[in-house]
Motif scaffolding. Structure first.
Motif, short mmCIF file in Angstrom:
data_model
loop_
_atom_site.label_atom_id
_atom_site.label_comp_id
_atom_site.label_asym_id
_atom_site.label_seq_id
_atom_site.Cartn_x
_atom_site.Cartn_y
_atom_site.Cartn_z
N THR A 1 -0.40 0.56 10.35
CA THR A 1 -1.35 -0.54 10.46
C THR A 1 -2.71 -0.05 10.95
O THR A 1 -3.70 -0.74 10.82
CB THR A 1 -0.83 -1.61 11.44
OG1 THR A 1 -0.60 -0.96 12.68
CG2 THR A 1 0.44 -2.25 10.93
N THR A 2 -2.75 1.16 11.53
CA THR A 2 -4.01 1.66 12.09
C THR A 2 -4.74 2.56 11.10
O THR A 2 -5.77 3.12 11.42
CB THR A 2 -3.76 2.46 13.37
OG1 THR A 2 -3.04 3.64 13.00
CG2 THR A 2 -2.99 1.67 14.40
N THR A 3 -4.20 2.78 9.94
CA THR A 3 -4.83 3.72 9.03
C THR A 3 -5.40 3.01 7.81
O THR A 3 -5.12 1.84 7.56
CB THR A 3 -3.82 4.78 8.52
OG1 THR A 3 -2.82 4.08 7.81
CG2 THR A 3 -3.22 5.54 9.67
N THR A 4 -6.21 3.76 7.06
CA THR A 4 -6.78 3.19 5.86
C THR A 4 -5.70 2.94 4.81
O THR A 4 -5.80 2.04 4.00
CB THR A 4 -7.81 4.15 5.26
OG1 THR A 4 -7.25 5.45 5.28
CG2 THR A 4 -9.11 4.10 6.00
N ALA A 5 -4.67 3.79 4.83
CA ALA A 5 -3.61 3.62 3.84
C ALA A 5 -2.69 2.50 4.26
O ALA A 5 -2.14 2.52 5.35
CB ALA A 5 -2.81 4.90 3.73
N VAL A 6 -2.53 1.51 3.40
CA VAL A 6 -1.65 0.40 3.76
C VAL A 6 -0.28 0.69 3.18
O VAL A 6 -0.07 0.69 1.99
CB VAL A 6 -2.19 -0.93 3.21
CG1 VAL A 6 -1.33 -2.08 3.67
CG2 VAL A 6 -3.62 -1.13 3.66
N LEU A 7 0.67 1.01 4.08
CA LEU A 7 2.00 1.36 3.62
C LEU A 7 2.95 0.22 3.92
O LEU A 7 2.91 -0.37 4.99
CB LEU A 7 2.49 2.61 4.35
CG LEU A 7 1.65 3.85 4.10
CD1 LEU A 7 2.10 4.97 5.01
CD2 LEU A 7 1.77 4.29 2.67
N LEU B 1 -6.68 6.27 -1.29
CA LEU B 1 -5.52 5.79 -0.53
C LEU B 1 -5.51 4.28 -0.37
O LEU B 1 -4.53 3.71 0.07
CB LEU B 1 -5.50 6.44 0.86
CG LEU B 1 -5.31 7.96 0.90
CD1 LEU B 1 -5.24 8.43 2.34
CD2 LEU B 1 -4.04 8.36 0.18
N LYS B 2 -6.64 3.65 -0.71
CA LYS B 2 -6.69 2.20 -0.55
C LYS B 2 -5.95 1.51 -1.69
O LYS B 2 -5.79 2.10 -2.77
CB LYS B 2 -8.15 1.73 -0.51
CG LYS B 2 -8.87 2.26 0.73
CD LYS B 2 -10.26 1.68 0.83
CE LYS B 2 -10.96 2.26 2.04
NZ LYS B 2 -12.42 2.31 1.86
N LYS B 3 -5.55 0.26 -1.44
CA LYS B 3 -4.82 -0.48 -2.48
C LYS B 3 -5.57 -0.42 -3.81
O LYS B 3 -6.78 -0.66 -3.84
CB LYS B 3 -4.65 -1.93 -2.03
CG LYS B 3 -3.67 -2.67 -2.86
CD LYS B 3 -3.18 -3.93 -2.22
CE LYS B 3 -2.08 -4.42 -3.13
NZ LYS B 3 -1.64 -5.63 -3.14
N GLY B 4 -4.88 -0.04 -4.87
CA GLY B 4 -5.52 0.06 -6.17
C GLY B 4 -6.08 1.46 -6.44
O GLY B 4 -6.41 1.80 -7.57
N GLY B 5 -6.19 2.29 -5.39
CA GLY B 5 -6.68 3.66 -5.56
C GLY B 5 -5.65 4.53 -6.26
O GLY B 5 -4.46 4.18 -6.31
N SER B 6 -6.09 5.68 -6.80
CA SER B 6 -5.18 6.48 -7.63
C SER B 6 -3.98 7.01 -6.84
O SER B 6 -2.85 6.98 -7.32
CB SER B 6 -5.95 7.63 -8.28
OG SER B 6 -6.47 8.48 -7.28
N SER B 7 -4.19 7.47 -5.61
CA SER B 7 -3.06 8.02 -4.84
C SER B 7 -2.14 6.90 -4.38
O SER B 7 -0.91 7.06 -4.34
CB SER B 7 -3.58 8.81 -3.63
OG SER B 7 -4.29 9.93 -4.07
N SER C 1 -0.04 6.06 -7.29
CA SER C 1 0.87 7.15 -7.61
C SER C 1 2.03 7.18 -6.61
O SER C 1 3.17 7.49 -6.98
CB SER C 1 0.10 8.46 -7.60
OG SER C 1 0.83 9.47 -8.20
N LEU C 2 1.75 6.86 -5.35
CA LEU C 2 2.83 6.82 -4.35
C LEU C 2 3.81 5.69 -4.67
O LEU C 2 5.03 5.87 -4.57
CB LEU C 2 2.23 6.65 -2.94
CG LEU C 2 3.26 6.54 -1.81
CD1 LEU C 2 4.16 7.77 -1.74
CD2 LEU C 2 2.56 6.34 -0.46
N GLU C 3 3.27 4.55 -5.08
CA GLU C 3 4.17 3.45 -5.48
C GLU C 3 5.08 3.92 -6.62
O GLU C 3 6.27 3.67 -6.62
CB GLU C 3 3.36 2.23 -5.97
CG GLU C 3 2.50 1.58 -4.90
CD GLU C 3 3.33 0.91 -3.81
OE1 GLU C 3 4.09 -0.01 -4.14
OE2 GLU C 3 3.23 1.34 -2.64
N ASP C 4 4.48 4.61 -7.58
CA ASP C 4 5.27 5.11 -8.73
C ASP C 4 6.33 6.10 -8.25
O ASP C 4 7.46 6.10 -8.74
CB ASP C 4 4.35 5.82 -9.74
CG ASP C 4 3.39 4.85 -10.41
OD1 ASP C 4 3.62 3.63 -10.32
OD2 ASP C 4 2.41 5.32 -11.02
#
Ligand code: UDP
Length: 474
Positions: free
Chosen positions: A8-14, A449-455, A458-461
């Motif tokens: 929750t503290t990072t730019t990447a929303v996991l 790393l943001k929602k909709g970004g390539s990485s 790719s992580l979702e995939d």
């Protein structure tokens, strides 16, 4: 700290999917710092996606389980018990041979045992340097995914080794060739003068291992890359054409969470308080990573290049990294006094990610290991490139010739050239242009790393891809 909290503290929303926890992944990191870091970062990311994580590791350079309470650690018994001396590239080559030869029986026994446990093994994720594990995965019928801890262009350069051999480049080079700017035909960007260091002091041994690495990657089900689509546009068409496996470009792995405690050496935090007292963008950070060493004469050249530039510097001098010296004893009388004047600070090992993110850092004199390069890009820090061996040569070419976010030390480590490069990067108008470009790249990479970004996508995939293995062998 639980990665679900950190997320929750990072730019990447996991998003955490607890339901995957019954799906066990076995990760096999290669026991060197530049490989352990990205593998444990990947482990944290996959854990945050709900997978159960087992780290299979050597006793040699073992990660500290106390720092990673969410993972199950399994040592490979009887392997590399005694400290394996990796003080030169030749040792690196023999380490890779040793691990891929002598350890395979023990690795197979461990995996076979795990397969019989209740959790089973859904998938084996190995560092590419464990190239001999593909046959184990085949025998045990585990899907194997490779974690390639460098970038795509490096991989393609390794894949070009048979071509280099055909062209007669697998050999020692003449002094004239070591200065030649001619491009190597058929190998994107590489210059003839890059090749002598690319293939190291043991061209035959290094080239054979590079070929084995590529052969070990080819039959894997998929490859995870610690890189970003936007950095690799030039290389991706060739990659998918020549290697039609599934590719997941999910980097930069170190940006999903705050820095991990996966350092094998103690990071000296005092340098952060020293940096706090420096002006913004004023300090040059100097580090050659966890393996590269320098000769004593080169060490002197760096020392005087830094001092003569009059620019403040933070210098990591790893004990044992200077040939014939334990640490700083070869510095001439008077040098340390110059440092004490406040211009410089020397540590044995730094908290590098924090250092590069510090407001005071304005440049990075680096060997261009991939982790260091990516960490530098992510913080918008321009580079002075002094690659030492292997993949570092290709990466440095990208930094200077493609992304144009750094300058090169063309003649190796030489004090006048180092002083000149520091001035170009940190004082001249050219430096401002380079800084603007690296800041532009920083934004692109971090946006991935943001929602909709390539990485992100790719992580979702990748998660869905692993889930499709449906629990593997039980
Ligand atoms: N590193 C560090 N402290 C240092 C120097 C390096 O923590 O003083 C870390 C750095 O952040 C990076 C890794 O060590 O993650 C080095 O990896 P890289 O691929 O750059 O180079 P290698 O050590 O594999 O040559």
């Amino acid at each position: 700290m639980d990665p679900t909290t950190i997320a929750t503290t990072t730019t990447a929303v996991l998003t955490t999917k607890r339901s995957n926890r019954s799906c066990r992944l076995v990760l096999l990191p290669y026991p060197l710092q530049g490989h352990i870091n990205p593998m444990l970062q990947l482990a944290n990311i996959l854990y945050s996606k709900g997978f159960s994580i087992t780290i299979l590791h050597t006793h040699y350079n073992s990660p500290n389980p106390v720092n990673h309470p969410n993972f199950n650690f399994v040592p490979i018994p009887g392997v590399a018990e005694e400290k394996y001396p990796v003080s030169s590239i030749d040792n690196l080559i023999s380490l890779m041979r040793y691990l891929n030869d002598k350890c395979m029986g023990a690795v197979e026994d461990c995996l076979e045992r795990m397969a019989l446990e209740d959790e089973g093994v859904a998938c084996l994720v190995t560092d590419a340097q464990w190239f001999a594990t593909q046959s184990i995965a085949d025998r045990l019928k585990f899907p194997r995914i490779v974690n390639w801890t460098s970038n795509v262009s490096t991989f393609l350069t390794f894949a070009a080794v048979p071509l280099l051999r055909d062209m007669g480049y697998v050999r020692k080079f003449t002094d004239q060739e070591k200065r030649s700017d001619a491009l190597v035909s058929g190998v994107e960007l590489l210059k003839v003068r890059d090749l002598s260091s690319f293939l190291t002091s043991d061209p035959k041994g290094a080239s054979e291992l590079m070929e084995l690495l590529v052969l070990g990657v080819k039959p894997a089900q998929a490859i995870i890359w610690n890189t970003v689509k936007e950095l690799e546009e030039l290389e991706l068409p060739k990659l998918s054409h020549d290697f039609p496996s599934s590719h997941f470009l999910i980097g930069p792995l170190h940006k999903y969470f705050p820095p991990l405690s996966s350092s094998l050496l103690t990071q000296d935090q005092t340098c952060i308080s020293w940096l706090d007292k420096q002006a913004p963008n004023s300090v040059l950070y100097v580090s050659f990573g966890s393996l590269a060493g320098v000769e004593e004469s080169q060490f002197q050249e760096i020392a005087w290049g830094l001092a003569n530039s009059k620019q403040p510097f933070l210098w990591v001098v790893r004990p044992g990294s200077i040939q014939g010296s334990e640490w700083l004893e070869s510095l001439l009388d008077g040098y340390l006094e110059k440092i004490v004047e406040g211009k410089g600070y020397i540590v044995k090992w730094a908290p590098q990610q924090e250092v590069l993110a510090h407001f005071a850092i304005g440049g990075f004199l680096t060997h261009n290991g991939w982790n260091s390069t990516l960490e530098s890009i992510c913080e918008g820090v321009p580079m002075i490139c002094s690659p030492r061996f292997g993949d570092q040569l290709t990466i440095a070419r990208y930094v200077t010739d493609v992304w144009k976010i750094g300058v090169e030390l063309k003649n190796g480590l030489e004090r006048v050239e180092i002083e000149g490069a520091i001035k170009r990067l940190m004082a001249d108008p050219e430096g401002l242009e380079i800084r603007a470009r690296v800041n532009n790249l920083k934004e692109k990479v971090n946006n991935c790393l943001k929602k909709g970004g390539s990485s992100y996508s790719s992580l979702e995939d990748l998660v869905n891809y692993i889930l499709s293995f449906k629990g593997g062998i039980k």
